[in-house]
Design a protein around this motif. Structure first.
Motif, PDB file in Angstrom:
ATOM      1  N   ALA A 176      -5.399 -39.865 -18.667  1.00  0.00           N
ATOM      2  CA  ALA A 176      -5.062 -40.492 -19.945  1.00  0.00           C
ATOM      3  C   ALA A 176      -4.181 -39.563 -20.775  1.00  0.00           C
ATOM      4  N   ALA A 177      -4.551 -38.291 -20.812  1.00  0.00           N
ATOM      5  CA  ALA A 177      -3.761 -37.314 -21.571  1.00  0.00           C
ATOM      6  C   ALA A 177      -2.374 -37.143 -20.977  1.00  0.00           C
ATOM      7  N   LEU A 178      -2.272 -37.203 -19.645  1.00  0.00           N
ATOM      8  CA  LEU A 178      -0.971 -37.076 -18.986  1.00  0.00           C
ATOM      9  C   LEU A 178      -0.025 -38.188 -19.429  1.00  0.00           C
ATOM     10  N   PRO A 218      -5.589 -41.127 -35.101  1.00  0.00           N
ATOM     11  CA  PRO A 218      -5.632 -42.581 -35.265  1.00  0.00           C
ATOM     12  C   PRO A 218      -5.968 -43.320 -33.972  1.00  0.00           C
ATOM     13  N   ALA A 219      -5.754 -42.690 -32.819  1.00  0.00           N
ATOM     14  CA  ALA A 219      -6.050 -43.303 -31.520  1.00  0.00           C
ATOM     15  C   ALA A 219      -7.013 -42.398 -30.759  1.00  0.00           C
ATOM     16  N   LEU A 220      -8.031 -43.022 -30.180  1.00  0.00           N
ATOM     17  CA  LEU A 220      -9.101 -42.253 -29.545  1.00  0.00           C
ATOM     18  C   LEU A 220      -9.385 -42.810 -28.151  1.00  0.00           C
ATOM     19  N   ILE A 221      -9.520 -41.917 -27.178  1.00  0.00           N
ATOM     20  CA  ILE A 221      -9.831 -42.313 -25.804  1.00  0.00           C
ATOM     21  C   ILE A 221     -11.139 -41.652 -25.386  1.00  0.00           C
ATOM     22  N   LEU A 222     -12.112 -42.462 -24.998  1.00  0.00           N
ATOM     23  CA  LEU A 222     -13.415 -41.966 -24.565  1.00  0.00           C
ATOM     24  C   LEU A 222     -13.453 -41.973 -23.040  1.00  0.00           C
ATOM     25  N   ALA A 236     -11.393 -46.666 -23.596  1.00  0.00           N
ATOM     26  CA  ALA A 236     -12.348 -45.928 -22.758  1.00  0.00           C
ATOM     27  C   ALA A 236     -11.991 -46.094 -21.290  1.00  0.00           C
ATOM     28  N   ALA A 237     -12.278 -45.045 -20.505  1.00  0.00           N
ATOM     29  CA  ALA A 237     -11.924 -45.051 -19.084  1.00  0.00           C
ATOM     30  C   ALA A 237     -12.939 -44.261 -18.280  1.00  0.00           C
ATOM     31  N   GLY A 238     -13.015 -44.591 -16.997  1.00  0.00           N
ATOM     32  CA  GLY A 238     -13.817 -43.803 -16.075  1.00  0.00           C
ATOM     33  C   GLY A 238     -15.275 -44.216 -15.999  1.00  0.00           C
ATOM     34  N   ASP A 239     -16.104 -43.300 -15.531  1.00  0.00           N
ATOM     35  CA  ASP A 239     -17.503 -43.608 -15.254  1.00  0.00           C
ATOM     36  C   ASP A 239     -18.318 -43.918 -16.498  1.00  0.00           C
ATOM     37  N   VAL A 240     -17.804 -43.587 -17.675  1.00  0.00           N
ATOM     38  CA  VAL A 240     -18.538 -43.877 -18.907  1.00  0.00           C
ATOM     39  C   VAL A 240     -18.431 -45.356 -19.294  1.00  0.00           C
ATOM     40  N   ALA A 279      -8.908 -42.550 -12.518  1.00  0.00           N
ATOM     41  CA  ALA A 279      -7.552 -42.127 -12.866  1.00  0.00           C
ATOM     42  C   ALA A 279      -6.711 -43.312 -13.307  1.00  0.00           C
ATOM     43  N   GLY A 280      -6.849 -44.450 -12.598  1.00  0.00           N
ATOM     44  CA  GLY A 280      -6.088 -45.646 -12.977  1.00  0.00           C
ATOM     45  C   GLY A 280      -6.447 -46.140 -14.362  1.00  0.00           C
ATOM     46  N   LEU A 281      -7.740 -46.162 -14.668  1.00  0.00           N
ATOM     47  CA  LEU A 281      -8.171 -46.579 -16.007  1.00  0.00           C
ATOM     48  C   LEU A 281      -7.685 -45.584 -17.057  1.00  0.00           C
ATOM     49  N   GLY A 282      -7.660 -44.305 -16.706  1.00  0.00           N
ATOM     50  CA  GLY A 282      -7.139 -43.305 -17.630  1.00  0.00           C
ATOM     51  C   GLY A 282      -5.673 -43.539 -17.941  1.00  0.00           C
ATOM     52  N   ALA A 283      -4.900 -43.908 -16.911  1.00  0.00           N
ATOM     53  CA  ALA A 283      -3.475 -44.204 -17.122  1.00  0.00           C
ATOM     54  C   ALA A 283      -3.302 -45.387 -18.067  1.00  0.00           C
ATOM     55  N   ILE A 284      -4.124 -46.434 -17.876  1.00  0.00           N
ATOM     56  CA  ILE A 284      -4.058 -47.592 -18.774  1.00  0.00           C
ATOM     57  C   ILE A 284      -4.365 -47.168 -20.206  1.00  0.00           C
ATOM     58  N   CYS A 285      -5.402 -46.350 -20.380  1.00  0.00           N
ATOM     59  CA  CYS A 285      -5.761 -45.882 -21.723  1.00  0.00           C
ATOM     60  C   CYS A 285      -4.618 -45.120 -22.383  1.00  0.00           C
TER      61      CYS A 285
END
Length: 338
Positions: free
Chosen positions: A31-33, A115-119, A283-287, A299-305
């Motif tokens: 997601a950070a990438l 303002p934007a948050l990714i869990l 939010a992405a991943g196992d959480v 990783a795919g969900l992180g990219a979407i986030c």
């Protein structure tokens, strides 16, 4: 915010970011990438680096990498993330407060806003649940051997752990520290025999089986630990410079319960674009409530986030998003899972 693809940003020391990613596993780093590559000022907060990927000595189902160590994969992604200017800090989120325009992320040592948050916290390292553990986190207690091990070169350390993760931590530290105490509840060492042999012949490792850490002693930082033998209840105090905790992982969504909708399994509910029940929070991943818990899926969900965070920031500035604007497509607006 300056949206520009392939633009690397210099390191930042500020507390205010465009997007904060909670979790430094494969989902959070990906997601950070994607966010930082599009120019967002990005911060990653993780209790350790890599999360459960560190438990995988060999990953055999990641596309394009038929055989790669979990740690090696994480380090590659980390280098990519930092090359685009994202900052990674090792800390633990204790709570998140929302105001009309920003989120305030409270950690053990600081407060960050965005303002934007990714869990993407996945499963986080398990605590020892001891008195004063919170006080000594980052002050002698670490939950990431690969992150903090080099800080203890030539010093006395201990590992409280079990299984393969405990062995890998001890083996790694045996190459750095002057003395390593391995405290484990196991009756004998369990894991890769090569690692067990390496530890046994290191000359610097003292193994305390059928034992557990029961006390933490120190002042401004950890100075010693009390160890109890589970068979005879005898106690032993060990003076040291650092303690590494490797007791496995647990899903911890308590800091998010007032912020987003969570199911009865403790997972964050997301739609197909990784939106949560709160605007600006993804939010992405196992959480999340995604049923398939695999590294490539995380990783795919992180990219979407990451991309959705970029679009969210663009909309805030009145600019067109880089992706599809679902809100303008009648009958295609995503909704949360029931």
């Amino acid at each position: 915010m300056d949206i520009s693809q392939n633009q690397s940003r210099p390191a930042m020391q500020e507390k205010d970011y465009d997007v904060v990613v909670v979790g430094a596993g494969i989902a959070g780093l990906t997601a950070a990438l994607f966010a930082s590559r599009q120019g967002l000022r990005t911060l990653v907060i993780g209790k350790n680096l890599g999360g459960q990927a560190l438990m995988a000595p060999v990953v055999g189902n990641y596309p394009g990498l038929p055989s790669v160590e979990g740690l090696a994969l994480i380090e590659r992604v980390k280098d990519q993330v930092e090359s685009f200017g994202a900052i990674i800090v090792f800390d633990e989120v204790k709570g998140i407060d929302a105001d009309p325009s920003r989120f305030n992320i409270r950690t053990i040592r600081d407060v960050y806003t965005c303002p934007a948050l990714i869990l993407a916290s996945g499963k986080t390292p398990r605590d020892m649940l001891l008195a004063d553990e919170e006080r000594f986190k980052g002050r002698g207690i670490s939950y990431c051997t690969i992150c903090d091990g080099p800080l203890f070169k030539g010093r006395t350390v201990a590992v409280f752990g079990s299984g393969q993760m405990g062995l890998e931590s001890v083996a790694y530290l045996s190459e750095l520290a002057s003395e390593v105490f391995y405290v484990t509840r196991e009756r004998k060492l369990i894991g890769d025999q090569g690692l067990i042999d390496r530890i046994s012949h290191s000359g610097v490792v003292v193994t305390l089986t059928r034992s557990e850490v029961v006390g933490l002693i120190g002042d401004s930082r950890l100075r010693s630990i009390d160890v109890r033998n589970l068979d005879d209840d005898s106690r032993n105090r060990i003076n040291l410079d650092g303690l590494f905790v490797e007791l496995g992982y647990v899903t911890k969504t308590d800091p998010f319960r007032k912020l987003v909708e969570i199911n009865d399994k403790g997972e964050i509910i997301v739609d197909r674009l990784c939106h949560t029940s709160t605007e600006g929070v993804f939010a992405a991943g196992d959480v999340t409530d995604m049923p398939h818990k695999q590294m490539v899926i995380a990783a795919g969900l992180g990219a979407i986030c990451g991309l959705e965070a970029v679009d969210f920031m663009l909309r805030k500035e009145g600019k067109p998003p880089i992706g599809m604007d679902w809100k303008k497509l009648e009958g295609h607006s995503p909704s949360l899972s029931p």
